[in-house]
Design an enzyme around this catalytic site. Structure first.
Site, PDB file in Angstrom:
ATOM      1  N   TYR A  73      -2.657  17.401  -7.694  1.00 17.41           N
ATOM      2  CA  TYR A  73      -2.812  18.768  -8.154  1.00 17.41           C
ATOM      3  C   TYR A  73      -4.354  19.144  -8.681  1.00 17.41           C
ATOM      4  O   TYR A  73      -4.538  18.892  -9.736  1.00 17.41           O
ATOM      5  CB  TYR A  73      -1.723  18.955  -9.234  1.00 17.41           C
ATOM      6  CG  TYR A  73      -0.356  18.624  -8.913  1.00 17.41           C
ATOM      7  CD1 TYR A  73       0.218  18.530  -7.757  1.00 17.41           C
ATOM      8  CD2 TYR A  73       0.501  17.938 -10.002  1.00 17.41           C
ATOM      9  CE1 TYR A  73       1.493  18.259  -7.381  1.00 17.41           C
ATOM     10  CE2 TYR A  73       1.743  17.600  -9.730  1.00 17.41           C
ATOM     11  CZ  TYR A  73       2.043  17.666  -8.389  1.00 17.41           C
ATOM     12  OH  TYR A  73       3.537  17.288  -8.110  1.00 17.41           O
ATOM     13  N   HIS A 114       3.965   9.450  -4.742  1.00 18.43           N
ATOM     14  CA  HIS A 114       3.958  10.844  -4.454  1.00 18.43           C
ATOM     15  C   HIS A 114       4.159  11.006  -2.933  1.00 18.43           C
ATOM     16  O   HIS A 114       3.375  10.858  -2.141  1.00 18.43           O
ATOM     17  CB  HIS A 114       2.749  11.163  -4.873  1.00 18.43           C
ATOM     18  CG  HIS A 114       2.594  12.744  -5.055  1.00 18.43           C
ATOM     19  ND1 HIS A 114       1.721  13.498  -5.803  1.00 18.43           N
ATOM     20  CD2 HIS A 114       3.538  13.794  -4.715  1.00 18.43           C
ATOM     21  CE1 HIS A 114       1.808  14.724  -5.669  1.00 18.43           C
ATOM     22  NE2 HIS A 114       2.949  14.939  -5.159  1.00 18.43           N
TER      23      HIS A 114
HETATM   24  P1  NAD Z   1       7.897  26.189  -9.542  1.00 19.22           P
HETATM   25  O1  NAD Z   1       8.914  26.494  -8.768  1.00 19.22           O
HETATM   26  O2  NAD Z   1       8.086  25.816 -10.885  1.00 19.22           O
HETATM   27  O3  NAD Z   1       7.045  27.571  -9.669  1.00 19.22           O
HETATM   28  C1  NAD Z   1       5.599  27.703 -10.460  1.00 19.22           C
HETATM   29  C2  NAD Z   1       5.282  29.042 -10.259  1.00 19.22           C
HETATM   30  O4  NAD Z   1       5.918  29.997 -11.056  1.00 19.22           O
HETATM   31  C3  NAD Z   1       3.732  29.192 -10.715  1.00 19.22           C
HETATM   32  O5  NAD Z   1       2.751  29.918 -10.176  1.00 19.22           O
HETATM   33  C4  NAD Z   1       3.848  29.415 -12.192  1.00 19.22           C
HETATM   34  O6  NAD Z   1       2.875  30.319 -12.815  1.00 19.22           O
HETATM   35  C5  NAD Z   1       5.062  30.420 -11.981  1.00 19.22           C
HETATM   36  N1  NAD Z   1       5.978  30.793 -13.112  1.00 19.22           N
HETATM   37  C6  NAD Z   1       6.601  29.881 -13.898  1.00 19.22           C
HETATM   38  N2  NAD Z   1       7.430  30.537 -14.809  1.00 19.22           N
HETATM   39  C7  NAD Z   1       7.360  31.650 -14.724  1.00 19.22           C
HETATM   40  C8  NAD Z   1       7.863  32.875 -15.168  1.00 19.22           C
HETATM   41  N3  NAD Z   1       8.708  32.727 -16.380  1.00 19.22           N
HETATM   42  N4  NAD Z   1       7.598  34.224 -14.688  1.00 19.22           N
HETATM   43  C9  NAD Z   1       6.817  34.291 -13.765  1.00 19.22           C
HETATM   44  N5  NAD Z   1       6.310  33.084 -13.127  1.00 19.22           N
HETATM   45  C10 NAD Z   1       6.536  31.890 -13.563  1.00 19.22           C
HETATM   46  O7  NAD Z   1       7.037  25.163  -8.756  1.00 19.22           O
HETATM   47  P2  NAD Z   1       6.087  24.055  -9.123  1.00 19.22           P
HETATM   48  O8  NAD Z   1       5.124  24.136 -10.310  1.00 19.22           O
HETATM   49  O9  NAD Z   1       5.420  23.555  -7.896  1.00 19.22           O
HETATM   50  O10 NAD Z   1       7.018  22.958  -9.482  1.00 19.22           O
HETATM   51  C11 NAD Z   1       7.394  22.317 -10.736  1.00 19.22           C
HETATM   52  C12 NAD Z   1       6.783  21.075 -11.122  1.00 19.22           C
HETATM   53  O11 NAD Z   1       7.430  20.042 -10.409  1.00 19.22           O
HETATM   54  C13 NAD Z   1       5.215  21.111 -10.547  1.00 19.22           C
HETATM   55  O12 NAD Z   1       4.239  21.694 -11.443  1.00 19.22           O
HETATM   56  C14 NAD Z   1       4.949  19.449 -10.382  1.00 19.22           C
HETATM   57  O13 NAD Z   1       5.059  18.978 -11.772  1.00 19.22           O
HETATM   58  C15 NAD Z   1       6.654  19.057  -9.981  1.00 19.22           C
HETATM   59  N6  NAD Z   1       6.383  18.915  -8.490  1.00 19.22           N
HETATM   60  C16 NAD Z   1       6.443  17.688  -7.753  1.00 19.22           C
HETATM   61  C17 NAD Z   1       6.637  17.756  -6.703  1.00 19.22           C
HETATM   62  C18 NAD Z   1       6.399  16.299  -5.870  1.00 19.22           C
HETATM   63  O14 NAD Z   1       6.382  15.088  -6.692  1.00 19.22           O
HETATM   64  N7  NAD Z   1       6.237  16.087  -4.633  1.00 19.22           N
HETATM   65  C19 NAD Z   1       6.717  18.780  -5.630  1.00 19.22           C
HETATM   66  C20 NAD Z   1       6.730  20.106  -6.289  1.00 19.22           C
HETATM   67  C21 NAD Z   1       6.552  19.992  -7.653  1.00 19.22           C
END
Ligand code: NAD
Length: 317
Positions: A56, A119
């Protein structure tokens, strides 16, 4: 805050977890001071689970999270990952598992991870994952640098395949349990329950699709999913509730998920997301959403090596 067991680990994760990918600026440039305040406020509000990865922001998210957690590391359950280092940069070798773990620990300013995750394993040779990557992660556990082991990825059949071959503690998948897709509960939950595995649900906003701002440029979903996301956002606006509150409540209503990780960059986002804890989904709102998403419900996109598409599909798929 509500806490849920992670499989048989004995760990109790907050039902809402803090996804730190956006700290690396992967969605939009992120103000570090704002994000750092969100990290502190999240811990104050009872969020005890934080997830990050070297990938990330190409190590930026780990460095920033390490700085933001200064003095508070022991209050939380921390996961990071190994094996993915760039969009197209993977290394599942034992040597790189060990060296990247040391680098992550240094950036996160800690001497152990609670959870270590291989990952996006769909980009690897699954035999190597089972015979080399995961044993190397076990060695890190034996050395006291890691407490529990898991794998993450997008295609559920790949996660299931590896879970059947190696004694994992948990699985993490993303964009598979939210308003647009519920395959995690229909397809993977039965296997997780049978084996006592924890199930971590990431990306309840479908990586930005369910936000006012919309998805980032790099989002891999087909365009019709973006259109459905825009309609869901408009419906929520008409009902006077933030899409994130609705989306998180929907995920929280599945008790089989150990934690739902949402990416957050500010205290304002955190507060909107925490509101989901006391929110109840009005049936008419959910019915309207389900109507507009019906044509794209459970729609997926390809991810990883084409050879894994030949793995057996899961029951209920
Ligand atoms: P998400 O679906 O959580 O969306 C994140 C986006 O939504 C960001 O732009 C954030 O600023 C915005 N957001 C969050 N809360 C909000 C609100 N209340 N109002 C408006 N916008 C808002 O996607 P993500 O961050 O990719 O997924 C969550 C976490 O899961 C990641 O940060 C990561 O730690 C993990 N993840 C892991 C994998 C993997 O292991 N392959 C893949 C995806 C995500």
């Amino acid at each position: 805050m509500e806490y849920r067991l992670l499989g048989r680990t004995g760990l109790r994760l907050s039902a809402i977890g803090f996804g730190a990918a956006p700290l690396g600026g992967v969605y939009h440039p992120t103000d570090f001071q704002q994000a750092s305040r969100a990290v502190g406020a999240a811990i104050d509000a009872g969020i005890n689970y934080f997830d990050v990865a070297p990938y990330y922001g190409l190590t930026l998210a780990e460095s920033r999270l390490g700085e933001a957690l200064a003095g508070r590391r022991k209050e939380i359950i921390l996961s990071s990952k190994c094996c993915r280092f760039g969009f197209d940069d993977f290394d599942f070798s034992a040597g790189r598992v060990a060296s990247s773990l040391e680098e992550s620990l240094a950036r996160l300013r800690t001497d152990y991870l609670d959870l270590l995750i291989a990952h996006d394993i769909e980009f690897g040779d699954l035999r190597q994952v089972v015979e080399e990557t995961l044993p190397a992660m076990q060695q890190a556990r034996a050395a006291g640098k890691v407490r529990f082991l898991g794998v993450s990825g997008y295609p559920l059949r790949v996660l299931a395949h590896v879970a059947r071959q190696f004694p994992l503690d948990f699985l993490l998948s993303y964009c598979h349990d939210n308003l647009l897709n519920t395959r995690l509960q229909t397809e993977l939950l039965p296997l997780a329950q049978e084996r006592g595995l924890g199930l971590i649900n990431a990306s309840p906003l479908h990586m930005g699709v369910l936000t006012e701002e919309g998805p980032p440029e790099w989002h891999p979903a087909p365009a019709e999913l973006f259109e459905a996301g825009r309609q869901v956002v408009a419906i929520c606006r008409r009902h006077g509730v933030a899409p994130a509150t609705v989306a998180l409540r929907f995920a929280l209503d599945e008790p089989g998920l150990s934690s739902t990780l949402v990416g957050m960059t500010s205290v304002a986002e955190l507060e909107t997301n925490l509101r989901a804890l006391d929110y109840r989904l009005p049936p008419n709102l959910l019915a309207e959403i389900q109507h507009v998403i019906a044509p794209v419900r459970d729609l997926e996109w390809p991810s990883g090596r084409p050879e894994h598409e030949h793995l057996p599909s899961l029951p209920n798929s």
